[in-house]
Design a protein around this motif. Structure first.
Motif, PDB file in Angstrom:
ATOM      1  N   ARG A  19       0.841  -1.191   0.000  1.00 33.30           N
ATOM      2  CA  ARG A  19       0.000   0.000   0.000  1.00 33.30           C
ATOM      3  C   ARG A  19       0.877   1.242   0.000  1.00 33.30           C
ATOM      4  O   ARG A  19       2.026   1.195   0.441  1.00 33.30           O
ATOM      5  N   ALA A  20       0.328   2.337  -0.487  1.00 38.60           N
ATOM      6  CA  ALA A  20       1.092   3.577  -0.524  1.00 38.60           C
ATOM      7  C   ALA A  20       0.164   4.777  -0.408  1.00 38.60           C
ATOM      8  O   ALA A  20      -0.985   4.736  -0.859  1.00 38.60           O
ATOM      9  N   VAL A  21       0.699   5.833   0.200  1.00 46.67           N
ATOM     10  CA  VAL A  21       0.031   7.127   0.266  1.00 46.67           C
ATOM     11  C   VAL A  21       0.958   8.143  -0.385  1.00 46.67           C
ATOM     12  O   VAL A  21       2.111   8.288   0.031  1.00 46.67           O
ATOM     13  N   ALA A  22       0.499   8.806  -1.430  1.00 40.50           N
ATOM     14  CA  ALA A  22       1.269   9.859  -2.076  1.00 40.50           C
ATOM     15  C   ALA A  22       0.784  11.206  -1.559  1.00 40.50           C
ATOM     16  O   ALA A  22      -0.411  11.504  -1.600  1.00 40.50           O
ATOM     17  N   VAL A  23       1.718  12.019  -1.073  1.00 37.35           N
ATOM     18  CA  VAL A  23       1.394  13.343  -0.552  1.00 37.35           C
ATOM     19  C   VAL A  23       1.925  14.376  -1.536  1.00 37.35           C
ATOM     20  O   VAL A  23       3.132  14.417  -1.806  1.00 37.35           O
ATOM     21  N   GLU A  24       1.029  15.173  -2.107  1.00 34.72           N
ATOM     22  CA  GLU A  24       1.407  16.147  -3.137  1.00 34.72           C
ATOM     23  C   GLU A  24       0.648  17.439  -2.891  1.00 34.72           C
ATOM     24  O   GLU A  24      -0.575  17.437  -2.763  1.00 34.72           O
ATOM     25  N   ARG A  25       1.389  18.555  -2.821  1.00 34.60           N
ATOM     26  CA  ARG A  25       0.773  19.835  -2.484  1.00 34.60           C
ATOM     27  C   ARG A  25       0.073  20.500  -3.658  1.00 34.60           C
ATOM     28  O   ARG A  25      -0.782  21.357  -3.471  1.00 34.60           O
ATOM     29  N   VAL A  26       0.408  20.140  -4.913  1.00 34.93           N
ATOM     30  CA  VAL A  26      -0.159  20.784  -6.092  1.00 34.93           C
ATOM     31  C   VAL A  26      -1.355  19.956  -6.579  1.00 34.93           C
ATOM     32  O   VAL A  26      -1.193  18.796  -6.971  1.00 34.93           O
ATOM     33  N   PRO A  27      -2.565  20.505  -6.556  1.00 34.01           N
ATOM     34  CA  PRO A  27      -3.744  19.712  -6.933  1.00 34.01           C
ATOM     35  C   PRO A  27      -3.660  19.091  -8.322  1.00 34.01           C
ATOM     36  O   PRO A  27      -4.102  17.945  -8.512  1.00 34.01           O
ATOM     37  N   GLU A  28      -3.126  19.817  -9.303  1.00 32.16           N
ATOM     38  CA  GLU A  28      -3.029  19.261 -10.660  1.00 32.16           C
ATOM     39  C   GLU A  28      -2.138  18.021 -10.683  1.00 32.16           C
ATOM     40  O   GLU A  28      -2.444  17.040 -11.365  1.00 32.16           O
ATOM     41  N   ARG A  29      -1.057  18.090  -9.936  1.00 33.48           N
ATOM     42  CA  ARG A  29      -0.178  16.922  -9.882  1.00 33.48           C
ATOM     43  C   ARG A  29      -0.828  15.773  -9.109  1.00 33.48           C
ATOM     44  O   ARG A  29      -0.653  14.603  -9.469  1.00 33.48           O
ATOM     45  N   ALA A  30      -1.560  16.096  -8.074  1.00 34.21           N
ATOM     46  CA  ALA A  30      -2.254  15.057  -7.313  1.00 34.21           C
ATOM     47  C   ALA A  30      -3.245  14.306  -8.203  1.00 34.21           C
ATOM     48  O   ALA A  30      -3.349  13.074  -8.144  1.00 34.21           O
ATOM     49  N   LEU A  34       0.635  15.160   6.780  1.00 32.05           N
ATOM     50  CA  LEU A  34       0.891  13.817   7.303  1.00 32.05           C
ATOM     51  C   LEU A  34       0.043  13.497   8.527  1.00 32.05           C
ATOM     52  O   LEU A  34      -0.071  12.332   8.906  1.00 32.05           O
ATOM     53  N   ALA A  35      -0.546  14.496   9.117  1.00 35.94           N
ATOM     54  CA  ALA A  35      -1.330  14.286  10.335  1.00 35.94           C
ATOM     55  C   ALA A  35      -2.485  13.326  10.086  1.00 35.94           C
ATOM     56  O   ALA A  35      -3.250  13.486   9.141  1.00 35.94           O
ATOM     57  N   GLY A  36      -2.586  12.304  10.912  1.00 37.45           N
ATOM     58  CA  GLY A  36      -3.687  11.359  10.812  1.00 37.45           C
ATOM     59  C   GLY A  36      -3.463  10.206   9.875  1.00 37.45           C
ATOM     60  O   GLY A  36      -4.303   9.300   9.795  1.00 37.45           O
ATOM     61  N   LEU A  37      -2.350  10.186   9.143  1.00 39.43           N
ATOM     62  CA  LEU A  37      -2.086   9.075   8.233  1.00 39.43           C
ATOM     63  C   LEU A  37      -1.673   7.833   9.026  1.00 39.43           C
ATOM     64  O   LEU A  37      -1.056   7.942  10.090  1.00 39.43           O
ATOM     65  N   PRO A  38      -1.996   6.639   8.531  1.00 38.09           N
ATOM     66  CA  PRO A  38      -1.534   5.427   9.211  1.00 38.09           C
ATOM     67  C   PRO A  38      -0.012   5.358   9.219  1.00 38.09           C
ATOM     68  O   PRO A  38       0.645   5.827   8.289  1.00 38.09           O
TER      69      PRO A  38
END
Length: 441
Positions: free
Chosen positions: A285-296, A322-326
C-alpha cells in the motif's frame, strides 16, 4: 471462573451454481439445523424451504459494516452464513474471521470458481494469476498484463467482460484471447470466446469468470512494462516532476518493499515511486502526498493506468498533510526536503526497523542530508546517469544532474527527535516551501 456457556460457532457454507445438489452431507446438515440463514438473495434462493426452515436474512449493502451488527442481533442462535464457492477465497469468510476470530467459525468450503475454471481450461491453478474486480476497479487488471501470462478475472457482473476487453485494447493487449465461463458447475454452464480487439458480444450471465491469455500487440504505442521497478519514463503522464527511470529503480531497491507494507511517498510529483512500490506485490500500500492539486490528480490517473488504482493521494503540504495518516513502514521524500520539521516528523512516524530514503539534487538539501547521515548513519550515495546523444555526426554523453540519496533504517533504540505524538498541524508549522527538486531527478 465464569459459568457462561461457550459461544455457538457460526457456520459458513460455500455454495456453487449447482446449489443444494452440490453440497456435502455435512454442509446440508449444518444448513438444515441453522436457526438463521444469512446470505445474498441469489444464494438464499438456492436453498429448498423444506430442508432449510431457518429465518432468512439477506445481506444489506454495504456488506462489511453490517457483519458485526447482524452477528450481535442473532447472538445465541445457530447462524449459517452462505458464501459463493470457497468462503475464504475473496469471500465473506475473511470478514467473519476478522470480526469473530477463526475459532468461532465452522467453514464448509466449496470448489471456487477458479478451481472450476482451471479444470475446464486445463490451466494449472498455481500458474494462473487471479484478479477480482468485484467491488474493485477493473484498472487493477493492468498490473497483471504480461506477454504469455494466464489471468483469471472474477467478474463483477454481466458488464465485466466488455470492460475487461476495453482495458486490454487500451493497454496494448488487444490480441489477447478471452474466454467467458458462465454458471460454472451448474446445468446452465456455458463458455464463449473471442479476442479483446474484436470483442463485441452483448452482456451475458452475471455469474461469470473471464480467462485471459495475454498477448501484447508489438505495434501498440504503449511502452512494454516489466515486472520490476524502473518502468519507462514514457509510461507516466508528467510535467517534468518525475523520478527518472534509473534513479527510480535504485530508489525502490533502497526502500526494499515487502508484502503488506505501507509507504509514504512525500512530494509525489507523478506518483512513480508509490506506484512502483505497489506494483511489487498486490498487498503493498502507498500514500502519495502532493501539495499541487493538478499533480495530485495526475498521480491518480497514473496509478489507474498502471494497475494500482488503490494508491491513496493526499493533497497538501508536508509535514502538515501527514497528520492522521496510518504509520508507515517506509518513507520516501522526493521533494520539499527543506520544509521546516519534515525530516523530524517522518523520523518520529517511523517505527524501529522502518526505512527512510531521500533524494535531492540541490546543495542546500545535500547539506541537510549530510548532517542527518552524521546523526543517524545509513548510506549516503551519489547517483549519476549519462545518456548517449547525437553530437553532430558523432555520439557523446549527456550527463543528467547527479542525485544525492540518503537511505537509513531506524534502529530499535532510536530516540524521538521531538516530543510530538503526531506530525504537526498547519497551525504549528510554516507552509512547505515551493521546491520541485524532483524536476531534475
Amino acid at each position: 471462573m465464569s459459568s457462561a456457556p461457550p459461544p455457538i460457532p457460526v457456520t459458513v457454507v460455500g455454495l456453487g451454481a449447482d446449489g443444494w445438489a452440490g453440497l456435502t452431507t455435512a454442509a446440508r446438515s449444518a444448513l438444515s439445523c441453522a436457526e438463521v440463514l444469512i446470505g445474498g438473495p441469489r444464494q438464499l434462493d438456492l436453498l429448498p424451504s423444506a430442508d432449510c426452515a431457518g429465518e432468512r436474512v439477506a445481506w444489506p449493502s454495504p456488506l462489511r459494516p453490517a457483519v458485526p451488527k447482524l452477528m450481535a442481533e442473532h447472538s445465541g442462535r445457530r447462524i449459517a452464513v452462505l458464501a459463493s464457492g470457497d468462503p475464504m477465497f475473496y469471500g465473506i469468510g475473511r470478514a467473519l474471521a476478522e470480526e469473530l476470530g477463526p475459532r468461532s467459525l465452522r467453514v464448509h468450503p466449496h470448489p471456487s470458481s477458479v478451481s472450476y475454471a482451471c479444470a475446464r481450461l486445463g490451466w494449472p491453478v498455481e500458474d494462473t494469476e487471479v484478479i477480482t474486480v468485484v467491488g474493485r476497479p477493473v484498472a487493477r487488471l493492468a498490473a497483471a498484463l504480461h506477454e504469455g501470462r494466464r489471468v483469471l478475472v472474477l467478474s463483477a457482473g454481466a458488464a465485466s467482460p466488455a470492460e475487461i476487453a476495453a482495458l486490454l485494447r487500451e493497454r496494448g493487449f488487444g490480441p489477447s484471447r478471452m474466454r467467458v465461463l458462465e454458471q460454472l458447475g451448474s446445468e446452465r454452464e456455458d463458455v464463449y470466446e473471442g479476442t479483446a480487439a474484436a470483442w463485441d458480444r452483448p452482456p451475458g450471465d452475471p455469474l461469470n469468470v473471464v480467462a485471459v491469455d495475454c498477448r501484447r500487440d508489438p505495434s501498440h504505442a504503449a511502452p512494454r512494462l516489466g515486472a520490476t521497478p524502473g518502468l519507462p519514463d514514457a509510461a507516466y503522464e508528467h510535467d517534468g516532476q518525475l523520478t527518472k527511470r534509473h534513479v527510480r529503480a535504485a530508489t525502490l531497491c533502497a526502500l526494499a518493499p515487502s508484502p503488506g507494507e505501507l509507504l509514504w511517498d512525500i512530494g509525489g510529483g507523478s506518483g512513480s515511486i508509490g506506484i512502483e512500490w505497489m506494483r511489487t506485490h498486490p498487498s503493498c500500500r502507498a500514500v502519495a502526498v502532493e501539495r499541487v492539486p493538478e499533480r495530485a490528480a495526475r498521480i491518480g490517473r497514473n496509478a489507474a493506468a498502471l494497475g494500482v488504482p488503490g494508491l491513496r493521494v493526499v493533497v497538501g503540504a508536508a509535514p502538515q498533510a501527514l497528520a492522521g495518516l496510518p504509520a508507515p513502514d517506509a518513507v520516501f521524500i522526493g521533494g520539499g526536503l527543506t520544509a521546516p520539521g519534515l525530516l523530524d516528523a517522518v523520523w518520529d512516524a517511523l517505527a524501529p526497523g522502518g526505512r527512510l530514503v531521500v533524494n535531492t539534487v540541490t546543495l542546500e538539501s545535500e547539506a541537510v542530508l549530510a548532517e542527518r547521515h552524521r546523526r543517524h548513519g545509513g548510506e549516503l550515495v551519489k547517483l549519476a546517469v549519462a545518456h548517449a546523444v547525437p553530437v553532430g555526426g558523432f555520439t557523446g554523453w549527456r550527463q543528467a544532474m547527479p542525485v544525492t540519496q540518503w537511505s537509513v533504517t531506524k534502529p530499535a533504540t532510536a530516540a524521538r527527535t521531538t516530543p510530538r505524538t503526531a506530525p504537526p498541524t498547519a497551525a504549528q508549522t510554516p507552509a512547505q516551501t515551493a521546491t520541485d527538486e524532483k524536476d531534475q531527478t
